[in-house]
Design an enzyme around this catalytic site. Structure first.
Site, PDB file in Angstrom:
ATOM      1  N   ASP A 122       0.846  -1.196   0.000  1.00 29.05           N
ATOM      2  CA  ASP A 122       0.000   0.000   0.000  1.00 29.05           C
ATOM      3  C   ASP A 122       0.886   1.252   0.000  1.00 29.05           C
ATOM      4  O   ASP A 122       1.662   1.466   0.930  1.00 29.05           O
ATOM      5  CB  ASP A 122      -0.896  -0.007   1.241  1.00 29.05           C
ATOM      6  N   ASP A 123       0.781   2.043  -1.052  1.00 26.32           N
ATOM      7  CA  ASP A 123       1.478   3.339  -1.135  1.00 26.32           C
ATOM      8  C   ASP A 123       2.997   3.220  -1.221  1.00 26.32           C
ATOM      9  O   ASP A 123       3.713   4.130  -0.818  1.00 26.32           O
ATOM     10  CB  ASP A 123       1.111   4.246   0.051  1.00 26.32           C
ATOM     11  N   CYS A 159      -5.786   3.983  -4.319  1.00 21.30           N
ATOM     12  CA  CYS A 159      -5.835   2.552  -4.022  1.00 21.30           C
ATOM     13  C   CYS A 159      -7.047   1.805  -4.577  1.00 21.30           C
ATOM     14  O   CYS A 159      -6.897   0.810  -5.283  1.00 21.30           O
ATOM     15  CB  CYS A 159      -5.734   2.337  -2.526  1.00 21.30           C
ATOM     16  N   ARG A 188      -7.226  -1.498  -6.992  1.00 23.14           N
ATOM     17  CA  ARG A 188      -7.682  -2.774  -6.438  1.00 23.14           C
ATOM     18  C   ARG A 188      -8.839  -3.353  -7.253  1.00 23.14           C
ATOM     19  O   ARG A 188      -8.921  -4.573  -7.456  1.00 23.14           O
ATOM     20  CB  ARG A 188      -8.075  -2.589  -4.973  1.00 23.14           C
ATOM     21  N   LYS A 227      -6.425  -5.242   3.661  1.00 25.88           N
ATOM     22  CA  LYS A 227      -7.243  -4.140   3.146  1.00 25.88           C
ATOM     23  C   LYS A 227      -8.035  -4.562   1.906  1.00 25.88           C
ATOM     24  O   LYS A 227      -7.495  -5.121   0.964  1.00 25.88           O
ATOM     25  CB  LYS A 227      -6.320  -2.960   2.815  1.00 25.88           C
ATOM     26  N   HIS A 243     -11.330  -2.322   0.817  1.00 24.71           N
ATOM     27  CA  HIS A 243     -11.671  -0.960   0.362  1.00 24.71           C
ATOM     28  C   HIS A 243     -12.411  -0.947  -0.975  1.00 24.71           C
ATOM     29  O   HIS A 243     -12.261  -0.031  -1.783  1.00 24.71           O
ATOM     30  CB  HIS A 243     -10.397  -0.102   0.266  1.00 24.71           C
ATOM     31  N   HIS A 246       0.753   2.591   4.209  1.00 24.14           N
ATOM     32  CA  HIS A 246      -0.285   3.616   4.250  1.00 24.14           C
ATOM     33  C   HIS A 246      -0.185   4.402   5.561  1.00 24.14           C
ATOM     34  O   HIS A 246       0.281   3.891   6.571  1.00 24.14           O
ATOM     35  CB  HIS A 246      -1.666   2.948   4.138  1.00 24.14           C
ATOM     36  N   ASP A 253      -0.165  -0.529  -4.852  1.00 17.97           N
ATOM     37  CA  ASP A 253      -1.445  -0.088  -5.404  1.00 17.97           C
ATOM     38  C   ASP A 253      -1.379   1.293  -6.041  1.00 17.97           C
ATOM     39  O   ASP A 253      -2.263   1.665  -6.821  1.00 17.97           O
ATOM     40  CB  ASP A 253      -2.555  -0.139  -4.345  1.00 17.97           C
ATOM     41  N   ASN A 254      -0.369   2.078  -5.719  1.00 17.89           N
ATOM     42  CA  ASN A 254      -0.161   3.397  -6.338  1.00 17.89           C
ATOM     43  C   ASN A 254       1.191   3.911  -5.869  1.00 17.89           C
ATOM     44  O   ASN A 254       1.898   3.227  -5.114  1.00 17.89           O
ATOM     45  CB  ASN A 254      -1.271   4.396  -5.963  1.00 17.89           C
ATOM     46  N   LYS A 305       1.449   9.751  -5.490  1.00 14.93           N
ATOM     47  CA  LYS A 305       0.059   9.308  -5.378  1.00 14.93           C
ATOM     48  C   LYS A 305      -0.931  10.435  -5.692  1.00 14.93           C
ATOM     49  O   LYS A 305      -0.656  11.594  -5.413  1.00 14.93           O
ATOM     50  CB  LYS A 305      -0.181   8.792  -3.955  1.00 14.93           C
TER      51      LYS A 305
END
Length: 578
Positions: free
Chosen positions: A20-21, A58, A62, A120, A122, A211, A316-317, A370
């Site tokens: 994540d991130d 994100c 996803r 996660k 989301h 994150h 994810d980004n 991001k």
């Protein structure tokens, strides 16, 4: 007697490791100083993709990873936290993964796979959109964008609770909870519980690292105690050199200095100390996650599953630039909720973020981060490995264009599982946008997308890829809303705008983007919109709702108390009359 026919080969297991991130160069094998030996081992066992793109946030990524469908068609034209009011409810702007897509879990489950997800999600929190309703046999998932890494606590101000569920029911985290350890341990438990079935499995491990809030065990933070004292500009330059030396980036890649990057030299001693500490915690958080990946890999080796497992690692980004302390009201609010002292940064009870300075280093040598459509927002590390399979060139780097929607068709082809032709269980579903990366994994030069246009849009930031070229537009704060043209093969850092030098290509790609936008129902953003401002608005609205509920509860309590007082008074009067 006739010999028995050999048993058909078993489908491979599939492990998706979603960070994540993480920025483009946050992995050691992509140029980082952060210790990620287990991810790097997967890179040596498989292939690194240096030109792989996702969405700038994100949930859209996803949804595309799960479905192989472009984010607008999958319902994630925007996220609940960043969508402007004018777009709510419009086609493609559901803010959840819609029911018109088929997930990888549904496809693999139909082919006899066991399917698991931890971490996660989301992509929706109602009964029809949680993982259990989207093809996962077992799922321990978080419906929100993020949460605390040490306790069952939400991101204060954004959410009222940390919405963890297991198989659709509210779940409680263990007392010794740390996010990266927990999501891996839960996945190991799921895999082991059904091992006797002999069925292959899909394991989707969705980390909260890195994150916001940036948090890590003390021992991991201590590992980085001597690092990051020269600041983000020096780190950005050092990572760029390493990426070029590794062959991840072409030699001579030029770097821009983002206008939102603060000047390290102008920070005072206290600001520098806090900045150094938060990047130490960031590196520690990544290393803690890498250690858990190593634990999962070691478990699969011990159980004999490693060689027949396909591993996919991605982010994810790009890196998160948001500084939650850049507004006075935020500083006041967060200071009331957390221990914001420098000594506590990254520890239990903290709320920390690296901000745009360190995010620029995480993206190195790319531009932006991001939320934006810059390469720093969209280009992230991708590793695909199948240790026991000869069809993947181990240790190789592929610089051909690849996209997150390509993951699903790639895994289907590698596993020998059929996809869908636009219908599923007798109903029409959204078409797949991705293309299988199997030829690239086998060593084919170039991209499976060849010269076909590949569009993207999120929160007004937009791009169109075609061959080596990229058309891009970014709104404030990373851009000015103007379209630009870059040759990503020669200039992945997006330093030289070619729109004036190549007017015909520029016009043709503008037309390609317009066709993509029309086909995907892309809406133009309201004047003055930025994702950062929208997130703050969302948070303060949530706080307003919370305060209104609290006030309502207090008022209700007062009314009830008043009614009771009147009732008691009347009863006493009645007794006195009797």
């Amino acid at each position: 007697p006739a010999e028995a026919s050999p048993a058909p080969p078993r489908h491979p297991n599939i492990v998706i490791l979603l960070a994540d991130d993480w920025g483009f160069s946050d992995v050691g094998s992509f140029g980082s100083e952060i210790a990620t030996p287990n991810i790097d081992a997967l890179a040596q066992a498989g292939m690194r993709f240096s030109n792989f793109h996702v969405a700038g946030s994100c949930s859209p990524t996803r949804a595309m990873l799960q479905s192989g469908v472009m984010n607008h068609r999958a319902g994630l034209g925007n996220m609940p936290e960043t969508i402007p009011d004018a777009h709510r409810g419009k086609p493609g702007y559901d803010t959840v993964m819609n029911l018109r897509v088929v997930t990888i879990a549904q496809l693999l489950k139909a082919a006899g796979y066991r399917t698991y997800l931890t971490g996660k999600w989301h992509l929706g929190s109602d009964a029809r959109r949680l993982p259990g309703a989207r093809g996962y046999d077992q799922a321990f998932s978080l419906a929100d964008a993020g949460a605390d890494n040490f306790e069952q606590r939400p991101i204060e101000g954004m959410y009222d609770t940390a919405a963890w569920t297991e198989n659709g029911k509210p779940a409680t985290l263990p007392k010794d909870y740390y996010s990266s350890h927990f999501v891996v341990q839960k996945m190991i438990d799921y895999i082991d519980a059904d091992r006797a079935s002999g069925q292959p499995f899909l394991a989707s491990v969705n980390f909260l690292a890195n994150h916001i809030p940036v948090q890590a065990p003390d021992s991991d933070i201590a590992r980085y105690s001597a690092m990051y004292r020269d600041g983000w500009t020096k780190l950005r330059e050092a990572r760029a050199k390493r990426a070029m030396a590794l062959g991840i980036m072409p030699a001579g890649t030029a770097l821009v200095t983002m206008k939102t990057t603060p000047d390290w030299a102008k920070l005072d001693a206290e600001e520098r100390a806090a900045a150094i500490r938060v990047m130490q915690a960031y590196g520690a958080m990544a290393t803690a996650m890498d250690r858990e990946i190593g634990r999962l890999v070691a478990h699969l080796k011990a159980t004999g599953e490693y060689d027949n497992t396909i591993f996919v690692f991605l982010s994810d980004n790009g890196a998160e630039p948001t500084n939650p302390y850049n507004r006075l009201r935020n500083r006041i609010f967060l200071g009331m909720q957390y221990d914001t002292s420098t000594a506590n940064i990254g520890r239990r009870g903290s709320f920390s973020a690296v901000g745009p300075g360190w995010a620029s280093a995480s993206a190195s040598p790319l531009s932006g981060y991001k939320f934006s459509a810059t390469e720093g927002g969209l280009r992230v590390p991708l590793i695909i490995a199948w240790p026991g399979h000869a069809g993947i060139r181990a240790g190789a780097i592929n610089n051909g264009l690849a996209h997150v929607t390509d993951i699903l068709p790639t895994l289907l082809e590698l596993s020998g599982v059929p996809g869908h032709g636009g219908t599923w269980n007798g109903r029409p579903v959204e078409r797949l946008a991705g293309r299988s990366l199997v030829p690239m994994l086998a060593g084919a030069e170039g991209s499976v997308h060849a010269d076909a246009p590949l569009g993207y849009e999120l929160s007004g930031n937009a791009a169109l890829f075609r061959g080596d070229y990229k058309l891009v537009r970014n709104l404030a704060p990373t851009g000015d809303g103007a379209w630009r043209l870059f040759d990503l093969k020669k200039d992945p850092g997006e330093t030289t705008d070619l729109s004036a030098a190549m007017p015909d290509r520029f016009a043709a790609m503008r037309a390609d983007y317009a066709a993509f936008a029309k086909d995907n129902g892309v809406l133009e953003m309201p004047a003055g919109y930025t994702a950062d401002e929208q997130i703050n608005l969302y948070a303060w609205r949530q706080q307003g709702k919370k305060r209104a509920l609290q006030a309502s509860a207090v008022l209700g309590g007062v009314v009830v108390a008043l009614v009771l007082v009147i009732w008691a008074w009347r009863r006493r009067r009645k007794r006195q009359r009797v």
